[in-house]
Design a protein around this motif. Structure first.
Motif, PDB file in Angstrom:
ATOM      1  N   GLU A  73       0.827  -1.198   0.000  1.00 36.86           N
ATOM      2  CA  GLU A  73       0.000   0.000   0.000  1.00 36.86           C
ATOM      3  C   GLU A  73       0.865   1.253   0.000  1.00 36.86           C
ATOM      4  O   GLU A  73       0.621   2.192  -0.760  1.00 36.86           O
ATOM      5  N   LEU A  74       1.884   1.275   0.837  1.00 39.63           N
ATOM      6  CA  LEU A  74       2.782   2.425   0.892  1.00 39.63           C
ATOM      7  C   LEU A  74       3.525   2.611  -0.427  1.00 39.63           C
ATOM      8  O   LEU A  74       3.700   3.738  -0.902  1.00 39.63           O
ATOM      9  N   ALA A  75       3.956   1.519  -1.042  1.00 40.57           N
ATOM     10  CA  ALA A  75       4.660   1.599  -2.320  1.00 40.57           C
ATOM     11  C   ALA A  75       3.736   2.140  -3.403  1.00 40.57           C
ATOM     12  O   ALA A  75       4.156   2.961  -4.238  1.00 40.57           O
ATOM     13  N   GLN A  76       2.471   1.719  -3.390  1.00 38.90           N
ATOM     14  CA  GLN A  76       1.511   2.219  -4.384  1.00 38.90           C
ATOM     15  C   GLN A  76       1.248   3.708  -4.179  1.00 38.90           C
ATOM     16  O   GLN A  76       1.165   4.469  -5.136  1.00 38.90           O
ATOM     17  N   ARG A  77       1.125   4.110  -2.909  1.00 34.42           N
ATOM     18  CA  ARG A  77       0.928   5.541  -2.633  1.00 34.42           C
ATOM     19  C   ARG A  77       2.126   6.352  -3.090  1.00 34.42           C
ATOM     20  O   ARG A  77       1.981   7.408  -3.686  1.00 34.42           O
ATOM     21  N   ALA A  78       3.321   5.840  -2.793  1.00 35.40           N
ATOM     22  CA  ALA A  78       4.545   6.540  -3.195  1.00 35.40           C
ATOM     23  C   ALA A  78       4.636   6.620  -4.713  1.00 35.40           C
ATOM     24  O   ALA A  78       5.024   7.646  -5.268  1.00 35.40           O
ATOM     25  N   ALA A  79       4.270   5.566  -5.404  1.00 32.10           N
ATOM     26  CA  ALA A  79       4.299   5.563  -6.870  1.00 32.10           C
ATOM     27  C   ALA A  79       3.282   6.549  -7.417  1.00 32.10           C
ATOM     28  O   ALA A  79       3.552   7.245  -8.393  1.00 32.10           O
ATOM     29  N   GLY A  80       2.123   6.645  -6.779  1.00 31.11           N
ATOM     30  CA  GLY A  80       1.098   7.595  -7.213  1.00 31.11           C
ATOM     31  C   GLY A  80       1.546   9.025  -7.030  1.00 31.11           C
ATOM     32  O   GLY A  80       1.327   9.875  -7.890  1.00 31.11           O
ATOM     33  N   VAL A  81       2.194   9.326  -5.928  1.00 25.24           N
ATOM     34  CA  VAL A  81       2.698  10.674  -5.671  1.00 25.24           C
ATOM     35  C   VAL A  81       3.804  10.997  -6.661  1.00 25.24           C
ATOM     36  O   VAL A  81       3.873  12.116  -7.190  1.00 25.24           O
ATOM     37  N   ALA A  82       4.648  10.054  -6.968  1.00 25.15           N
ATOM     38  CA  ALA A  82       5.750  10.282  -7.888  1.00 25.15           C
ATOM     39  C   ALA A  82       5.257  10.538  -9.297  1.00 25.15           C
ATOM     40  O   ALA A  82       5.928  11.205 -10.079  1.00 25.15           O
ATOM     41  N   GLN A  83       4.051  10.057  -9.641  1.00 26.23           N
ATOM     42  CA  GLN A  83       3.519  10.231 -10.980  1.00 26.23           C
ATOM     43  C   GLN A  83       2.726  11.525 -11.147  1.00 26.23           C
ATOM     44  O   GLN A  83       2.379  11.888 -12.262  1.00 26.23           O
ATOM     45  N   LEU A  84       2.426  12.221 -10.055  1.00 21.04           N
ATOM     46  CA  LEU A  84       1.667  13.465 -10.147  1.00 21.04           C
ATOM     47  C   LEU A  84       2.520  14.545 -10.806  1.00 21.04           C
ATOM     48  O   LEU A  84       3.720  14.657 -10.524  1.00 21.04           O
ATOM     49  N   PRO A 130       4.141  18.172 -11.164  1.00 23.65           N
ATOM     50  CA  PRO A 130       4.630  19.040 -10.063  1.00 23.65           C
ATOM     51  C   PRO A 130       3.573  19.976  -9.495  1.00 23.65           C
ATOM     52  O   PRO A 130       3.504  20.153  -8.299  1.00 23.65           O
ATOM     53  N   GLU A 131       2.681  20.563 -10.324  1.00 22.39           N
ATOM     54  CA  GLU A 131       1.675  21.494  -9.796  1.00 22.39           C
ATOM     55  C   GLU A 131       0.640  20.765  -8.958  1.00 22.39           C
ATOM     56  O   GLU A 131       0.105  21.307  -7.998  1.00 22.39           O
ATOM     57  N   ASP A 132       0.334  19.464  -9.258  1.00 21.90           N
ATOM     58  CA  ASP A 132      -0.618  18.691  -8.474  1.00 21.90           C
ATOM     59  C   ASP A 132      -0.004  18.205  -7.173  1.00 21.90           C
ATOM     60  O   ASP A 132      -0.693  18.022  -6.191  1.00 21.90           O
ATOM     61  N   ALA A 133       1.288  17.962  -7.155  1.00 21.24           N
ATOM     62  CA  ALA A 133       1.948  17.448  -5.964  1.00 21.24           C
ATOM     63  C   ALA A 133       1.926  18.463  -4.840  1.00 21.24           C
ATOM     64  O   ALA A 133       1.934  18.125  -3.675  1.00 21.24           O
ATOM     65  N   ALA A 134       1.869  19.757  -5.168  1.00 17.81           N
ATOM     66  CA  ALA A 134       1.873  20.813  -4.151  1.00 17.81           C
ATOM     67  C   ALA A 134       0.526  20.960  -3.484  1.00 17.81           C
ATOM     68  O   ALA A 134       0.411  21.501  -2.403  1.00 17.81           O
ATOM     69  N   HIS A 135      -0.552  20.464  -4.071  1.00 15.19           N
ATOM     70  CA  HIS A 135      -1.919  20.617  -3.515  1.00 15.19           C
ATOM     71  C   HIS A 135      -2.213  19.587  -2.524  1.00 15.19           C
ATOM     72  O   HIS A 135      -2.162  18.556  -2.391  1.00 15.19           O
TER      73      HIS A 135
END
Length: 75
Positions: free
Chosen positions: A57-68, A70-75
Motif C-alpha cells: 500500500e505504501l509503495a503504491q501511494r509513493a508511486a502515485g505521488v511520484a507520478q503526479l 509538479p503542480e498537483d503534488a503541491a496541492h
C-alpha cells in the motif's frame, strides 16, 4: 494477555523447533509443543502478510505521488 511481538513469537517458535528436533520432550510435551508451534506459526504468518500488505500500500501511494505533475503534488 497481550500479543507477543513478531520477534518474540519467532524466537519462541525457533526454540520449540530445536527442542522437537533434539527429541528432548516426552510424547505429551511434544504434542503440546507442536500445538504451540502451530499457533506461533499462524501468528507469524498473519503478521508477515499484514506487513506485506502495508508495504504494498505504501509503495503504491509513493508511486502515485511520484507520478503526479509538479503542480498537483503541491496541492
Amino acid at each position: 494477555m497481550s500479543e507477543p511481538s513478531f520477534e518474540t513469537a519467532q524466537k519462541e517458535l525457533e526454540g520449540i523447533v530445536e527442542r522437537l528436533e533434539r527429541g528432548e520432550a516426552d510424547l505429551d510435551e511434544a504434542i503440546r509443543l507442536w500445538e504451540r508451534g502451530e499457533e506461533l506459526l499462524r501468528f507469524c504468518l498473519t503478521r508477515l502478510e499484514s506487513a506485506e500488505g502495508k508495504i504494498e500500500e505504501l509503495a503504491q501511494r509513493a508511486a502515485g505521488v511520484a507520478q503526479l505533475p509538479p503542480e498537483d503534488a503541491a496541492h
